[in-house]
Design a protein around this motif. Structure first.
Motif, PDB file in Angstrom:
ATOM      1  N   LYS A 456       1.378  -1.589  -0.202  1.00 41.18           N
ATOM      2  CA  LYS A 456      -0.481  -0.114  -0.004  1.00 41.18           C
ATOM      3  C   LYS A 456       0.822   0.971  -0.205  1.00 41.18           C
ATOM      4  CE  LYS A 456      -3.912   2.356   2.403  1.00 41.18           C
ATOM      5  NZ  LYS A 456      -3.183   3.973   1.721  1.00 41.18           N
ATOM      6  N   TYR A 457       2.164   1.472   0.841  1.00 43.71           N
ATOM      7  CA  TYR A 457       2.440   2.285   1.039  1.00 43.71           C
ATOM      8  C   TYR A 457       3.498   2.500  -0.858  1.00 43.71           C
ATOM      9  CZ  TYR A 457       2.780   3.357   6.120  1.00 43.71           C
ATOM     10  OH  TYR A 457       2.848   4.292   7.208  1.00 43.71           O
ATOM     11  N   VAL A 458       4.187   1.644  -1.160  1.00 46.12           N
ATOM     12  CA  VAL A 458       4.581   1.606  -2.596  1.00 46.12           C
ATOM     13  C   VAL A 458       3.631   2.558  -3.455  1.00 46.12           C
ATOM     14  CG1 VAL A 458       6.124   0.164  -4.340  1.00 46.12           C
ATOM     15  CG2 VAL A 458       6.158  -0.086  -2.259  1.00 46.12           C
ATOM     16  N   VAL A 459       2.023   1.758  -3.818  1.00 47.45           N
ATOM     17  CA  VAL A 459       0.721   2.176  -3.967  1.00 47.45           C
ATOM     18  C   VAL A 459       0.646   3.512  -3.980  1.00 47.45           C
ATOM     19  CG1 VAL A 459      -1.662   1.681  -5.253  1.00 47.45           C
ATOM     20  CG2 VAL A 459      -0.230  -0.722  -4.633  1.00 47.45           C
ATOM     21  N   ASP A 460       0.390   4.193  -3.131  1.00 43.97           N
ATOM     22  CA  ASP A 460       0.222   5.541  -2.865  1.00 43.97           C
ATOM     23  C   ASP A 460       2.012   6.076  -3.154  1.00 43.97           C
ATOM     24  OD1 ASP A 460      -2.584   5.087  -0.934  1.00 43.97           O
ATOM     25  OD2 ASP A 460      -1.494   4.704   0.452  1.00 43.97           O
ATOM     26  N   PHE A 461       2.399   5.893  -3.209  1.00 46.19           N
ATOM     27  CA  PHE A 461       3.890   6.425  -3.350  1.00 46.19           C
ATOM     28  C   PHE A 461       3.841   6.521  -5.078  1.00 46.19           C
ATOM     29  CE2 PHE A 461       8.769   6.546  -5.085  1.00 46.19           C
ATOM     30  CZ  PHE A 461       8.554   8.359  -4.675  1.00 46.19           C
ATOM     31  N   LEU A 462       3.162   5.694  -6.616  1.00 43.49           N
ATOM     32  CA  LEU A 462       3.918   5.460  -6.829  1.00 43.49           C
ATOM     33  C   LEU A 462       1.884   6.166  -7.577  1.00 43.49           C
ATOM     34  CD1 LEU A 462       4.030   1.786  -7.661  1.00 43.49           C
ATOM     35  CD2 LEU A 462       5.547   3.897  -8.140  1.00 43.49           C
ATOM     36  N   ASP A 463       1.188   6.465  -6.838  1.00 43.53           N
ATOM     37  CA  ASP A 463      -0.234   6.940  -7.728  1.00 43.53           C
ATOM     38  C   ASP A 463       0.233   8.401  -7.646  1.00 43.53           C
ATOM     39  OD1 ASP A 463      -1.680   4.191  -7.680  1.00 43.53           O
ATOM     40  OD2 ASP A 463      -3.033   4.850  -5.666  1.00 43.53           O
ATOM     41  N   TYR A 464       0.671   8.566  -6.728  1.00 47.58           N
ATOM     42  CA  TYR A 464       1.520  10.305  -6.760  1.00 47.58           C
ATOM     43  C   TYR A 464       2.386  10.289  -7.865  1.00 47.58           C
ATOM     44  CZ  TYR A 464       3.698  14.964  -5.501  1.00 47.58           C
ATOM     45  OH  TYR A 464       3.974  15.632  -5.650  1.00 47.58           O
ATOM     46  N   LEU A 465       3.715   9.401  -8.192  1.00 45.81           N
ATOM     47  CA  LEU A 465       4.553   9.442  -9.375  1.00 45.81           C
ATOM     48  C   LEU A 465       3.690   9.503 -10.754  1.00 45.81           C
ATOM     49  CD1 LEU A 465       7.395   7.444  -8.687  1.00 45.81           C
ATOM     50  CD2 LEU A 465       6.606   9.846  -7.692  1.00 45.81           C
ATOM     51  N   LYS A 466       2.320   8.449 -10.830  1.00 46.62           N
ATOM     52  CA  LYS A 466       1.223   8.913 -12.256  1.00 46.62           C
ATOM     53  C   LYS A 466       1.023  10.370 -12.460  1.00 46.62           C
ATOM     54  CE  LYS A 466      -0.166   4.746 -11.005  1.00 46.62           C
ATOM     55  NZ  LYS A 466      -1.115   3.460 -11.412  1.00 46.62           N
ATOM     56  N   LYS A 467       0.402  10.380 -10.726  1.00 44.12           N
ATOM     57  CA  LYS A 467      -0.580  11.650 -11.796  1.00 44.12           C
ATOM     58  C   LYS A 467       0.573  13.258 -11.177  1.00 44.12           C
ATOM     59  CE  LYS A 467      -3.190  14.941  -8.392  1.00 44.12           C
ATOM     60  NZ  LYS A 467      -4.365  15.078  -7.219  1.00 44.12           N
ATOM     61  N   HIS A 468       2.095  13.243 -10.996  1.00 44.39           N
ATOM     62  CA  HIS A 468       2.943  14.383 -11.277  1.00 44.39           C
ATOM     63  C   HIS A 468       3.845  13.969 -12.126  1.00 44.39           C
ATOM     64  CE1 HIS A 468       1.065  15.165  -7.512  1.00 44.39           C
ATOM     65  NE2 HIS A 468       0.703  16.590  -8.317  1.00 44.39           N
ATOM     66  N   ARG A 469       3.362  12.755 -12.773  1.00 43.57           N
ATOM     67  CA  ARG A 469       4.635  12.992 -14.297  1.00 43.57           C
ATOM     68  C   ARG A 469       4.561  13.785 -15.114  1.00 43.57           C
ATOM     69  NH1 ARG A 469       3.234   7.701 -17.163  1.00 43.57           N
ATOM     70  NH2 ARG A 469       0.693   7.605 -17.785  1.00 43.57           N
ATOM     71  N   ASN A 470       5.791  13.914 -15.878  1.00 46.89           N
ATOM     72  CA  ASN A 470       5.830  15.037 -17.328  1.00 46.89           C
ATOM     73  C   ASN A 470       5.441  14.418 -18.496  1.00 46.89           C
ATOM     74  OD1 ASN A 470       6.048  16.986 -19.314  1.00 46.89           O
ATOM     75  ND2 ASN A 470       8.186  18.051 -18.375  1.00 46.89           N
ATOM     76  N   CYS A 471       3.831  14.255 -18.844  1.00 46.97           N
ATOM     77  CA  CYS A 471       3.430  13.597 -19.516  1.00 46.97           C
ATOM     78  C   CYS A 471       4.337  14.051 -21.464  1.00 46.97           C
ATOM     79  CB  CYS A 471       1.912  14.153 -19.678  1.00 46.97           C
ATOM     80  SG  CYS A 471       1.283  13.874 -18.894  1.00 46.97           S
TER      81      CYS A 471
END
Length: 473
Positions: A456-471
């Protein structure tokens, strides 16, 4: 495992050149790969070769190892690519060589077009490269939140308000910590590393505190090894003093990488020896890949283990690479006297397998955070004897939580005696007064081994990375 989709990330991971950083980074890479994202794990050729094999093999398609040859540097011995290859006074040359990786790293990032970079404390030069290429960058720390909380806000690390000017400033609780704690550096530890805590830049390169401060200040997000369940007050503090997103990354304790290790001759010998000892009777002794006690310290440790009258298995590293000409020597006659009750093993050992064996009841270690996590994972009471860096600070936190017992030492110089070693080992292993350490480590163990919480900690962190990646990448 999550399926690979168009929404998945390409993440570059770039740890510092120390096994205590490389292995945790690899563990976190596996956790990322488990979610279906692709990791480019960047290091030098020799370090990549000595990393454990990826297990399970289903993760292999999601992890690509990238070798960047380490540029030659005057003062750095040939073949030295990690701190474990060097005596401590030569590590400064490894950092100088590491800093020269900025050109090949920029070329790789430009060609691979990742969405994110996760890097370590030492690569202070990487955020400007990432910014120029339009790649988001995060600081992934293998150290604990207690260390970061004690070091404080960037302004203090850079010489501003709250900055520490003298050695004594590091042995007391800083003003920005709002809750009671004993966490600080022991005096004898600060004496060894005070130059690394200085903001001054010399011909030997950039100080560690300068690297930490720049990395924290320049990264878009921070992920620190730990959890809200284990260290809630420290994560709350970091969110306040860093003023940017701080994520707990979970504990990612070291896993057993390669099942074929069961067939190796060293493990067969070790397992056979442990199989013939009573459950919970053996104290395992190991001080990591970098710590090297002095001759007098080794003598006190050895004679203390002998005096304890308990069975022990000691994984002893006798030198730090070929450039280390001062090989550790045990007291004369020691191994003959402890034959049958104790073993001194001078080559690499599968530490997690040893700690997982039922005959092992306790762990004498240096307090490096990976070893601590491994000790807790297997419910082993810990006796702590640190030698440099964050180890003394870690020991104070663990003692505060009654998870580990630090061997009593002289505050002025860190000296300890064989009697203090023997008494500490017996306290934690067999005496009623030390039961709290044996019980407490088992109480906190579920926080470390809970895979669902870790994911869950990894998924929460990755969700942030997905949301804020440079498209655009």
């Amino acid at each position: 495992m999550a399926p690979e989709t168009g929404n998945n990330l390409k993440i570059v991971m770039f740890p510092w050149l120390a096994m205590g950083h490389l292995i945790p980074y690899l563990e976190f890479a596996k956790l990322i790969a488990k979610q279906g994202h692709h990791v480019f794990f960047v290091s030098t050729p020799r370090n990549i070769q000595r990393l454990p094999k990826i297990h399970p093999s289903s993760l292999l398609p999601f992890i690509t190892f990238v070798s960047l040859p380490l540029p030659p540097t005057a003062g750095l011995p040939d073949g030295a690519e990690a701190t474990t290859d060097l005596p401590s006074h030569l590590v400064k040359f490894l950092k100088l060589s590491y800093d020269q990786l900025h050109i090949p790293m920029a070329e790789f990032l430009n060609s691979s077009a990742p969405h994110w970079i996760l890097h370590d404390f030492a690569s202070y030069w990487l955020p400007p490269i990432a910014f120029q290429l339009g790649v988001k960058i995060g600081y992934l720390s293998t150290l604990n939140p207690e260390f970061h909380g004690f070091m404080g806000p960037v302004s203090a690390m850079k010489g501003g308000e709250g900055s520490r000017k003298k050695l004594d400033d590091y042995i007391v609780t800083p003003t920005w910590i709002p809750f009671p704690t004993t966490v600080s550096f022991p005096y004898y530890d600060v004496k060894k590393i005070f130059d690394k805590l200085s903001q001054n830049t010399t011909d030997d390169g950039v100080s560690d505190i300068h690297r930490f401060a720049d990395v924290i200040q320049s990264s878009d997000v921070i992920a620190i090894r730990g959890s809200y369940e284990f260290e809630p007050e420290w994560f709350n503090l970091l969110n306040q003093i860093y003023q940017k997103p701080v994520f707990p990354a979970g504990h990612f304790p070291t896993t057993e990488h390669d099942p074929t290790q069961d067939e190796t001759e060293p493990w067969k010998f070790i397992k056979n020896w442990l199989d013939n000892k009573k459950q919970g009777s053996v104290i395992y002794v190991a001080f990591g890949t970098e710590a090297k006690p002095t001759k007098s310290e080794i003598t006190e440790i050895a004679l203390g283990l002998e005096e304890s009258e308990l069975p022990f298995f000691w994984a002893l590293k006798t030198r730090r690479g070929p450039a280390d000409g001062d090989e550790i020597q045990l007291p004369e006659g020691f191994e003959e006297r402890i034959e049958g009750r104790g073993v001194v093993f001078r080559s690499w050992v599968p530490q997690v397998k040893i700690l997982g064996h039922e005959s092992v009841g306790g762990f004498v270690c240096h307090g490096g955070w990976s070893s601590v996590m491994e000790g807790i994972k297997y419910g082993k009471a810990m006796v702590l004897l640190g030698f440099f860096g964050d180890q003394g600070l870690n020991a104070k936190f663990l003692e505060e939580r009654k998870i580990g017992y630090p061997i009593p030492r002289e505050e002025s110089d860190g000296w300890f005696t064989r009697r203090s070693v023997a008494e500490s080992v017996r306290l934690v292993m067999v005496e009623e007064q030390g039961r709290i350490y044996r019980d407490r480590v088992k109480e906190v163990r579920p926080l470390i081994v809970d895979e669902e919480r870790q994911d869950k900690y990894v998924v929460d962190f990755l969700d942030y990375l997905k949301k804020h990646r440079n498209c655009k990448r």
